[in-house]
Design a protein around this motif. Sequence first.
Motif, PDB file in Angstrom:
ATOM      1  N   SER A   1      11.493  42.422  54.131  1.00  0.00           N
ATOM      2  CA  SER A   1      10.297  42.559  54.816  1.00  0.00           C
ATOM      3  C   SER A   1       9.571  40.688  54.903  1.00  0.00           C
ATOM      4  O   SER A   1       8.294  40.438  55.644  1.00  0.00           O
ATOM      5  CB  SER A   1       9.007  43.690  54.840  1.00  0.00           C
ATOM      6  OG  SER A   1       8.703  43.579  52.884  1.00  0.00           O
TER       7      SER A   1
ATOM      8  N   ILE B   1       3.303  43.371  55.943  1.00  0.00           N
ATOM      9  CA  ILE B   1       4.040  44.867  56.101  1.00  0.00           C
ATOM     10  C   ILE B   1       5.434  44.513  54.127  1.00  0.00           C
ATOM     11  O   ILE B   1       6.117  45.351  54.465  1.00  0.00           O
ATOM     12  CB  ILE B   1       5.287  44.010  57.059  1.00  0.00           C
ATOM     13  CG1 ILE B   1       4.648  43.884  58.441  1.00  0.00           C
ATOM     14  CG2 ILE B   1       6.908  44.538  56.704  1.00  0.00           C
ATOM     15  CD1 ILE B   1       5.291  43.251  59.654  1.00  0.00           C
TER      16      ILE B   1
ATOM     17  N   GLU C   1       3.702  47.164  52.737  1.00  0.00           N
ATOM     18  CA  GLU C   1       4.084  48.405  53.055  1.00  0.00           C
ATOM     19  C   GLU C   1       5.280  48.091  52.206  1.00  0.00           C
ATOM     20  O   GLU C   1       5.313  49.655  52.036  1.00  0.00           O
ATOM     21  CB  GLU C   1       3.632  48.356  54.851  1.00  0.00           C
ATOM     22  CG  GLU C   1       3.729  49.933  54.899  1.00  0.00           C
ATOM     23  CD  GLU C   1       4.872  49.840  56.491  1.00  0.00           C
ATOM     24  OE1 GLU C   1       4.956  50.343  57.265  1.00  0.00           O
ATOM     25  OE2 GLU C   1       4.745  48.221  57.415  1.00  0.00           O
TER      26      GLU C   1
ATOM     27  N   GLY D   1      11.243  55.729  63.951  1.00  0.00           N
ATOM     28  CA  GLY D   1      10.088  54.986  63.738  1.00  0.00           C
ATOM     29  C   GLY D   1      10.540  53.571  63.909  1.00  0.00           C
ATOM     30  O   GLY D   1       9.217  53.213  64.589  1.00  0.00           O
ATOM     31  N   GLN D   2      11.291  53.377  63.769  1.00  0.00           N
ATOM     32  CA  GLN D   2      11.805  51.581  64.039  1.00  0.00           C
ATOM     33  C   GLN D   2      12.062  51.633  65.466  1.00  0.00           C
ATOM     34  O   GLN D   2      11.499  50.407  65.952  1.00  0.00           O
ATOM     35  CB  GLN D   2      13.100  51.381  63.677  1.00  0.00           C
ATOM     36  CG  GLN D   2      13.610  50.229  63.691  1.00  0.00           C
ATOM     37  CD  GLN D   2      12.733  49.052  62.652  1.00  0.00           C
ATOM     38  OE1 GLN D   2      12.200  49.686  62.587  1.00  0.00           O
ATOM     39  NE2 GLN D   2      12.003  48.139  63.872  1.00  0.00           N
TER      40      GLN D   2
ATOM     41  N   ARG E   1       7.962  51.379  66.540  1.00  0.00           N
ATOM     42  CA  ARG E   1       7.833  50.170  66.899  1.00  0.00           C
ATOM     43  C   ARG E   1       8.696  48.422  67.151  1.00  0.00           C
ATOM     44  O   ARG E   1       7.755  48.111  67.352  1.00  0.00           O
ATOM     45  CB  ARG E   1       8.355  49.572  64.876  1.00  0.00           C
ATOM     46  CG  ARG E   1       7.579  48.110  65.039  1.00  0.00           C
ATOM     47  CD  ARG E   1       7.491  48.255  62.872  1.00  0.00           C
ATOM     48  NE  ARG E   1       6.294  48.518  61.941  1.00  0.00           N
ATOM     49  CZ  ARG E   1       6.067  48.615  61.515  1.00  0.00           C
ATOM     50  NH1 ARG E   1       6.807  48.272  59.873  1.00  0.00           N
ATOM     51  NH2 ARG E   1       5.162  49.302  60.515  1.00  0.00           N
TER      52      ARG E   1
ATOM     53  N   ARG F   1       2.869  58.400  56.884  1.00  0.00           N
ATOM     54  CA  ARG F   1       3.517  56.814  57.305  1.00  0.00           C
ATOM     55  C   ARG F   1       3.560  56.943  58.605  1.00  0.00           C
ATOM     56  O   ARG F   1       3.268  55.419  58.807  1.00  0.00           O
ATOM     57  CB  ARG F   1       5.378  57.476  56.217  1.00  0.00           C
ATOM     58  CG  ARG F   1       5.108  57.223  55.080  1.00  0.00           C
ATOM     59  CD  ARG F   1       6.456  57.172  55.083  1.00  0.00           C
ATOM     60  NE  ARG F   1       7.672  56.492  55.379  1.00  0.00           N
ATOM     61  CZ  ARG F   1       8.861  56.971  55.385  1.00  0.00           C
ATOM     62  NH1 ARG F   1       9.419  57.818  54.482  1.00  0.00           N
ATOM     63  NH2 ARG F   1       9.652  55.652  56.269  1.00  0.00           N
TER      64      ARG F   1
ATOM     65  N   GLY G   1       1.770  53.684  60.288  1.00  0.00           N
ATOM     66  CA  GLY G   1       2.439  52.464  60.537  1.00  0.00           C
ATOM     67  C   GLY G   1       2.601  52.501  62.332  1.00  0.00           C
ATOM     68  O   GLY G   1       1.987  51.025  62.697  1.00  0.00           O
TER      69      GLY G   1
ATOM     70  N   ASP H   1       1.451  48.134  63.713  1.00  0.00           N
ATOM     71  CA  ASP H   1       1.067  48.364  64.746  1.00  0.00           C
ATOM     72  C   ASP H   1       0.487  47.791  65.654  1.00  0.00           C
ATOM     73  O   ASP H   1       0.594  46.417  66.402  1.00  0.00           O
ATOM     74  CB  ASP H   1       2.814  49.223  66.379  1.00  0.00           C
ATOM     75  CG  ASP H   1       3.675  49.846  65.382  1.00  0.00           C
ATOM     76  OD1 ASP H   1       4.132  48.594  63.793  1.00  0.00           O
ATOM     77  OD2 ASP H   1       4.295  50.536  65.458  1.00  0.00           O
TER      78      ASP H   1
ATOM     79  N   THR I   1      -3.505  43.885  58.440  1.00  0.00           N
ATOM     80  CA  THR I   1      -2.775  44.814  57.722  1.00  0.00           C
ATOM     81  C   THR I   1      -2.460  43.960  56.579  1.00  0.00           C
ATOM     82  O   THR I   1      -2.497  45.227  55.307  1.00  0.00           O
ATOM     83  CB  THR I   1      -2.014  44.374  59.227  1.00  0.00           C
ATOM     84  OG1 THR I   1      -1.003  42.871  58.272  1.00  0.00           O
ATOM     85  CG2 THR I   1      -1.807  44.403  60.068  1.00  0.00           C
TER      86      THR I   1
END
Length: 490
Positions: free
Chosen positions: A67, A229, A232, A271-272, A275, A348, A352, A356, A367
């Motif tokens: 990350s 991140i 996170e 999720g990814q 993102r 989560r 997230g 973003d 963030t």
Amino acid sequence: MDRVRDAEQQVGSLGKLAGRGLGWGLLGNLVTKAGSFVLSLILARTLLPADFGVYAVALAATAFVMSVKDLGIMAATMQWRGRLEEMAPTATVLSFVSATALYGVFWVTAPAFAELSGTPQATPVIRLLTAIILVEGFTAVRSAALIRRFEQDRLTLAIGAGFLVNAVLAVVLAVNGAGPYSFAVGQLAQSVVTGVIVFVAARLPVRLGLDRGVAARLLRFGVPSAAGIGLETILLNAGYIVVGAILKDETWIGYYLLAFNMSSWVPGLIGQAVRNVTIPGFSRLAEHTPEALSEGVRRATPLLLGAILPIAVVMSILAHPLVLFVYGEPWNQAAGVLRWLAVMMVIRMLLGLALDILTGQGDTRATAWMNLAYGIVLVPALIVGTHLQGIRGTAIGQVVAALFVALPVAAYFLHRAGVRLAPVLPGLVRPLLAAGVAAAVTAFVDRLVAEHPLLELLLAGSAGLIVYVALAVPPARLRRLGHLRRKEVG
């Protein structure tokens, strides 16, 4: 009125482009996650819970270094205002230098990290698995370029090819007694194969350089983003460290890892992929007007929540039959953890999305502060929960801290950044009420067929999902879908 209409048009136009990227991202994730699921089944029946525990510690270390490996250069590339060809040489140098330096630090500190986690035997696995960042550091700018251009199809093919190599190596090594090394070697090989394909597919000139002005712009945006991140990731994986430090038994870490992995099925699947379109998408909306960004948030949030809530309900209510059916009786201890981590899964995804939005807007410092505030409460909550109720208490502590601290803090920073949240709330009422009713129906049917895991999953799970769809999806939309379906058949 004109500004609102213009905002809606901007969101709609960008939505079509992002939708294509999201579709490819979801397809790629579906294939790789399905493959990962099958792979985890094979490895869970080949390896011991203790092997999973050692791997969990190495995975937590790798998740953190991944990350922050490039000082946020990848996020800065996605959000860059200007031509990529002008900044790519500088961005590549910064990314690779930071990744190499960070790997050196983790090579030296791996024994201390493993000892802190209560699993000193994880040291060589940590050193092997974290080597992934050396590959990622050199290809991060290329990956970001593909994401920025919404060319997720190329990225998907690269990841898929890498996963095939990972699966073959991991199974062969596990069968031959490699233990946790089977995970590490497979994932490192996947990173190399994927990296080579991405490097070619990005179609950026192979040049290295260091422009001080470009570097300053990249670092002003990237360092706070990497800090946010990184925090996170630490918070997401803090459970492993706390469990290992307090319970001092890699078997319990293995149970926690299994439950965490199951709760990550959906975030990992969508999720990814989300993102990869939300950061460049919100970045472009932020370039226009505040109304365009707020309109994008108003549309995106109910869709995200509505997609994940029914799965979280079924996973939480049916945690025990799900674990028993998929992994077998030896893993039953993970079910009590999964019940709470399924709730955490929803939180989560919302957190997230907030990250973003702030990243796309360029407010990367927010963030970092957001996750720092969350962490101040999370760590004590995890420690207290683990002492009181073991790994189940760890999961409860994570949910409590996220629900009562992380979400309100995220809402504050979004409001401060000028994102209007009030228009979002009406769109959340219907899916939340539907989730409550679906949970009650799932639990009721589950009691009728208790002690039969497959029947519980089929009957209770289906009943809950059907009730949710019937209540959450507006009747007009259902009729429209039915009309489109009849036209296709006709």
